[in-house]
Enzyme design. Structure first.
Site, PDB file in Angstrom:
ATOM      1  N   ASN A   6      21.624 -30.169 -15.546  1.00  0.00           N
ATOM      2  CA  ASN A   6      21.518 -31.584 -16.363  1.00  0.00           C
ATOM      3  C   ASN A   6      20.438 -31.399 -17.777  1.00  0.00           C
ATOM      4  OD1 ASN A   6      21.742 -33.539 -13.139  1.00  0.00           O
ATOM      5  ND2 ASN A   6      23.516 -32.720 -14.771  1.00  0.00           N
TER       6      ASN A   6
ATOM      7  N   ASP B 170      29.255 -38.466  -7.925  1.00  0.00           N
ATOM      8  CA  ASP B 170      30.157 -38.187  -9.910  1.00  0.00           C
ATOM      9  C   ASP B 170      30.601 -39.795 -10.132  1.00  0.00           C
ATOM     10  OD1 ASP B 170      30.074 -36.325 -11.739  1.00  0.00           O
ATOM     11  OD2 ASP B 170      31.533 -35.556 -10.815  1.00  0.00           O
TER      12      ASP B 170
END
Length: 291
Positions: A90, A42
């Protein structure tokens, strides 16, 4: 880490990451190494914004870091390394960013395949087939799986178009299709119907960028994993940070709901998958081919 350090080329970067890993690993206990490391990489977008760049520049750097860290883990003797590359959620991102992420995976596969072969790394894919995934990306995934299928070193599992809840729902659906009786449903049976029945549960989960959540990643498998949350943004993550996370893992006392007595740091319990009948284990594993 300065911006210019990412312009030195893949060969230098990969060598540097693994060299740092080799130096830093000296105080690690070989007997307490995690068998399986899962990772949520991330912070690509935030790194790019801090550099005054667009988000896709962060993804570009992050893709190179994934390959370097994975090969560093292979050098450390890790048996499995699973990366959360693209989640089912996503798809909610801007189309331009999605297109770049798809292309980034495709390019990374072809650019780093020689290195994966040299390191005897086997690639696996876990996730749901989806017609929204471009055909060229599906071809690249199939190429990677086929080319590395006979490798016997570390298994690098790419969680692509993956969601933990979806995996569990898919497992239940396949059990119903197979006529599994309710009285036969238990932890072991469900594990047999997951995307990768042979995958051991992760011993260690690493998430970068300071976020402290698992974001629908390996919900079933992370039940007793040790979680390490690093403040480092993924494009700045190095072999040294990987070793730091393993070092933290080795300091912990894994009790698995029991008492301290007789449980050493890094102790790994018998996995639900041990002792499975091989034919049954693979009987309903979903197809990993996009073709």
């Amino acid at each position: 880490m300065h911006e210019y350090s990412f312009r030195l080329g893949r060969e230098f970067q990969a060598a540097s990451t693994r060299e740092l890993t080799m130096v830093s690993r000296l105080d690690l206990d070989p007997a307490l190494m995690p068998r399986h490391i899962a990772c949520i990489p991330d912070g690509n977008g935030r790194w790019a914004q801090r550099q005054g760049r667009v988000r896709i520049n962060g993804h570009s750097v992050g893709a190179r870091v994934i390959s370097d860290v994975v090969l560093g883990a292979a050098d450390l003797g890790i048996e499995w390394f699973t990366i959360y590359a693209f989640s089912t959620e996503n798809w909610q991102r801007p189309e331009s960013e999605i297109a770049y992420l798809m292309g980034s995976l495709e390019r990374a596969i072809y650019r780093r395949m020689d290195e994966f072969m040299q390191h005897n790394v086997r690639l696996r894919w876990i996730g749901s087939p989806d017609t929204r995934i471009p055909y060229s990306v599906r071809e690249a995934i199939d190429y990677a799986l086929t080319t590395t299928a006979s490798n016997t070193g570390m298994t690098f599992a790419i969680a692509f178009n993956y969601g933990g809840r979806t995996e569990i729902v898919d497992a239940i659906r396949r059990m119903i299709e197979d006529g599994v009786a309710g009285s036969d449903v238990n932890d072991t049976m469900i594990s047999r119907y997951l995307y990768a029945p042979d995958m051991p549960d992760p011993d260690l989960l690493i998430r970068t960028s300071g976020e402290s959540r698992i974001s629908n990643f390996l919900l079933w498998q992370l039940a007793y994993s040790e979680l390490v949350f690093s403040p480092v943004l993924w494009p700045e993550f190095t072999g040294d940070h990987l070793v730091d996370a393993i070092r933290e893992y080795q300091r912990r006392n894994r009790r698995f709901g029991g008492l301290d007595a007789g449980m050493s740091p890094g102790h790994t319990p018998p996995t639900l998958r041990e002792g499975f009948d091989t034919e049954l284990t693979y009987a309903r594993a979903p197809s990993i081919s996009f073709s």
